[in-house]
Design a protein around this motif. Sequence first.
Motif, PDB file in Angstrom:
ATOM      1  N   LEU A 143      -0.762  -2.575   3.983  1.00 24.31           N
ATOM      2  CA  LEU A 143      -1.433  -3.856   4.242  1.00 24.31           C
ATOM      3  C   LEU A 143      -2.352  -3.767   5.454  1.00 24.31           C
ATOM      4  N   PHE A 144      -1.923  -3.034   6.483  1.00 22.89           N
ATOM      5  CA  PHE A 144      -2.764  -2.826   7.664  1.00 22.89           C
ATOM      6  C   PHE A 144      -4.049  -2.084   7.279  1.00 22.89           C
ATOM      7  N   ILE A 145      -3.925  -1.018   6.495  1.00 30.02           N
ATOM      8  CA  ILE A 145      -5.105  -0.246   6.063  1.00 30.02           C
ATOM      9  C   ILE A 145      -6.038  -1.141   5.247  1.00 30.02           C
ATOM     10  N   LEU A 146      -5.486  -1.845   4.270  1.00 25.96           N
ATOM     11  CA  LEU A 146      -6.294  -2.745   3.440  1.00 25.96           C
ATOM     12  C   LEU A 146      -6.963  -3.818   4.291  1.00 25.96           C
ATOM     13  N   GLY A 147      -6.202  -4.433   5.174  1.00 23.86           N
ATOM     14  CA  GLY A 147      -6.761  -5.467   6.054  1.00 23.86           C
ATOM     15  C   GLY A 147      -7.855  -4.926   6.953  1.00 23.86           C
ATOM     16  N   SER A 148      -7.669  -3.728   7.474  1.00 24.18           N
ATOM     17  CA  SER A 148      -8.689  -3.124   8.347  1.00 24.18           C
ATOM     18  C   SER A 148      -9.982  -2.859   7.583  1.00 24.18           C
ATOM     19  N   VAL A 149      -9.866  -2.384   6.359  1.00 28.34           N
ATOM     20  CA  VAL A 149     -11.059  -2.139   5.532  1.00 28.34           C
ATOM     21  C   VAL A 149     -11.777  -3.459   5.263  1.00 28.34           C
TER      22      VAL A 149
END
Length: 164
Positions: A143-149
């Motif tokens: 979720l962090f990776i997706l949110g950062s993108v």
Amino acid sequence: MGLSYLGIFHTVIGIIAIIAAFVSLFKSARIDLGKLSGKIYFYFTLFASLTALGLSSVKGVNPGHILALLIIILILTAYYLYAKKPGNNRSRFFENFFLSFSFFLSLLPTVNETFTRVPVGHPLASGPTDPLIGKTLLILFLLFILGSVLQFRRQRKINRLARL
């Protein structure tokens, strides 16, 4: 549960910081230091990280202390970028990432402590190596990776529109 007064204070301000981060992410799709929820996240995370330095079940410096110091560095750097580099520019990419990363790192001990203490008497997990904790942290990392993108793409669009 066996928490000291410092542990209770740390837990309460940490919970407030996490709630503020969720509110800010929900309202602004980022932790916005210009809004009340972003300011609450910043100050309460700073205090929670500082109080974490006084909490330890072992003598000396441990990984929790290093994590707290890293979070402090991330939020202070993000605040510097917010205060000293205003406007929609490259600094916003780093500011957004540092605040989101600090939030993700804050969730690491939160998940571990919550799952190994709640419910009282029959915790969800037996310890830091419990598969439930690992799976939960993996989901949070994704979720962090997706949110950062998504934040990066959104900020790039904002920056483009600001140049017009």
